[in-house]
Design a protein around this motif. Structure first.
Motif, mmCIF file in Angstrom:
data_model
loop_
_atom_site.group_PDB
_atom_site.id
_atom_site.type_symbol
_atom_site.label_atom_id
_atom_site.label_comp_id
_atom_site.label_asym_id
_atom_site.label_seq_id
_atom_site.Cartn_x
_atom_site.Cartn_y
_atom_site.Cartn_z
ATOM 1 N N UNK A 1 6.845 -0.615 8.529
ATOM 2 C CA UNK A 1 6.890 0.806 8.190
ATOM 3 C C UNK A 1 8.091 1.471 8.840
ATOM 4 N N UNK A 2 8.878 2.167 8.023
ATOM 5 C CA UNK A 2 10.055 2.921 8.471
ATOM 6 C C UNK A 2 11.106 2.032 9.138
ATOM 7 N N UNK A 3 11.171 0.768 8.748
ATOM 8 C CA UNK A 3 12.175 -0.149 9.306
ATOM 9 C C UNK A 3 13.467 -0.028 8.497
ATOM 10 N N UNK A 4 14.589 0.021 9.184
ATOM 11 C CA UNK A 4 15.860 0.229 8.494
ATOM 12 C C UNK A 4 16.218 -0.902 7.543
ATOM 13 N N UNK B 1 9.549 0.069 2.552
ATOM 14 C CA UNK B 1 8.469 0.534 3.423
ATOM 15 C C UNK B 1 8.825 1.840 4.132
ATOM 16 N N UNK B 2 9.765 2.611 3.591
ATOM 17 C CA UNK B 2 10.003 3.950 4.119
ATOM 18 C C UNK B 2 8.750 4.785 3.917
ATOM 19 N N UNK B 3 8.655 5.909 4.606
ATOM 20 C CA UNK B 3 7.441 6.726 4.494
ATOM 21 C C UNK B 3 7.193 7.147 3.043
ATOM 22 N N UNK B 4 8.227 7.598 2.358
ATOM 23 C CA UNK B 4 8.068 8.026 0.968
ATOM 24 C C UNK B 4 7.616 6.862 0.094
ATOM 25 N N UNK B 5 8.279 5.721 0.246
ATOM 26 C CA UNK B 5 7.946 4.574 -0.594
ATOM 27 C C UNK B 5 6.570 4.009 -0.262
ATOM 28 N N UNK B 6 6.229 3.986 1.035
ATOM 29 C CA UNK B 6 4.919 3.485 1.434
ATOM 30 C C UNK B 6 3.812 4.353 0.850
ATOM 31 N N UNK B 7 4.023 5.659 0.809
ATOM 32 C CA UNK B 7 3.019 6.542 0.231
ATOM 33 C C UNK B 7 2.854 6.264 -1.257
ATOM 34 N N UNK B 8 3.970 6.027 -1.951
ATOM 35 C CA UNK B 8 3.897 5.674 -3.372
ATOM 36 C C UNK B 8 3.169 4.354 -3.560
ATOM 37 N N UNK B 9 3.519 3.381 -2.750
ATOM 38 C CA UNK B 9 2.926 2.052 -2.781
ATOM 39 C C UNK B 9 1.417 2.138 -2.533
ATOM 40 N N UNK B 10 1.036 2.842 -1.459
ATOM 41 C CA UNK B 10 -0.371 2.961 -1.105
ATOM 42 C C UNK B 10 -1.155 3.699 -2.185
ATOM 43 N N UNK B 11 -0.516 4.647 -2.845
ATOM 44 C CA UNK B 11 -1.187 5.427 -3.872
ATOM 45 C C UNK B 11 -1.602 4.615 -5.082
ATOM 46 N N UNK B 12 -1.094 3.405 -5.204
ATOM 47 C CA UNK B 12 -1.443 2.538 -6.322
ATOM 48 C C UNK B 12 -2.550 1.541 -5.973
ATOM 49 N N UNK B 13 -3.075 1.643 -4.744
ATOM 50 C CA UNK B 13 -4.141 0.747 -4.304
ATOM 51 C C UNK B 13 -5.432 1.544 -4.106
ATOM 52 N N UNK B 14 -6.564 1.047 -4.586
ATOM 53 C CA UNK B 14 -7.818 1.797 -4.508
ATOM 54 C C UNK B 14 -8.559 1.604 -3.177
ATOM 55 N N UNK B 15 -7.821 1.288 -2.134
ATOM 56 C CA UNK B 15 -8.422 1.046 -0.817
ATOM 57 C C UNK B 15 -7.595 1.775 0.238
ATOM 58 N N UNK B 16 -8.169 2.045 1.421
ATOM 59 C CA UNK B 16 -7.347 2.604 2.505
ATOM 60 C C UNK B 16 -6.194 1.651 2.837
#
Length: 245
Positions: free
Chosen positions: A190-193, A198-213
């Motif tokens: 997360x947030x690794x250069x 896995x940037x914060x914006x991309x991780x949120x998009x990624x996580x939003x496509x999964x039906x689990x925490x």
């Protein structure tokens, strides 16, 4: 089974202390098996596996001072008598499941039969690194420049465009089944250069496509799981994304 799901191995004292607590004894009194299988699809994968075993990787794992260290190669297990390799697994205090391609790794965890054995090991500590953490989950997502072939069927694929420091990246987002040891997903680095997906914006998009925490963890963080309860141990950054209602 107890789990310590990391992004990059045992990177700091907090994560190391958590490992010892889960083991219930010093690392020097504990037997470990290393699983390098996930790295093979990457260029130079065999050399990287060798560096892992020799303790020459950036994230401490095999070189922590284990009482004994063996190698569990998942692609070999279907050709070995099941009683032989399951006895070896049951005798281990820790399974060190390294990173690489989570789709390839999760396929071989199921294909080898290891995924069926793991739930019967209540005292064993599963230590995941990157893809090794992702593959432990019931469901995970990963991005690829091109969808991989020959490692089972993903549950779904979707074309995405991710912003990166250099512009945008075209990726295929793959959703797939893991070993099902936990009911949440993990996004490592997360947030690794060097991991712009896995940037914060991309991780949120990624996580939003999964039906689990979904836990997004950086290289200084890990998710500890014991008695069915998950908690983050960290000297860095992490975020829990809840599934959309």
């Amino acid at each position: 089974m107890r789990l310590l799901l990391t992004s990059a191995g045992i990177q700091n004292a907090t994560i190391r202390d958590t490992l010892v607590e889960l083991l219930g004894k010093p690392i020097s009194d504990s037997r470990a098996l290393c699983v390098p299988t996930g790295i093979y699809p990457f260029p130079g994968g065999a050399e990287l596996a060798g560096r892992l075993i020799r303790g020459q990787t950036q994230g401490p794992l095999c070189d922590l001072g284990w009482k004994s260290l063996g190698i569990l190669e998942l692609t070999a297990l279907p050709s070995i008598d099941e009683g032989v390799w399951t006895e070896t697994v049951r005798a281990a205090d820790a399974l060190l499941v390294w990173g690489g391609d989570p789709l390839y790794l999760s396929y071989w965890m199921r294909r080898s039969g290891l995924a069926d054995v793991l739930p019967s090991l209540p005292e064993t500590v599963y230590v995941g690194v990157s893809a090794g953490s992702m593959a432990a989950t019931a469901l995970f997502g990963e991005t690829y420049p091109e969808p991989p072939h020959g490692t089972g069927s993903p549950l779904s694929t979707e074309h995405l465009t991710f912003p990166t420091p250099d512009g945008v990246a075209e990726r295929t987002f793959v959703t797939a089944r893991g070993a099902g040891l936990v009911d949440f997903a993990v996004i490592p680095h997360f947030e690794h250069e060097h991991h712009p997906d896995a940037s914060r914006h991309n991780a949120q998009t990624w996580a939003g496509k999964l039906p689990v925490p979904t836990y997004a963890i950086d290289d200084e963080s890990a998710v500890r799981v014991a008695d069915g309860t998950a908690e983050v141990v960290s000297e860095g950054l992490w975020t829990l994304f809840e599934p959309a209602s």
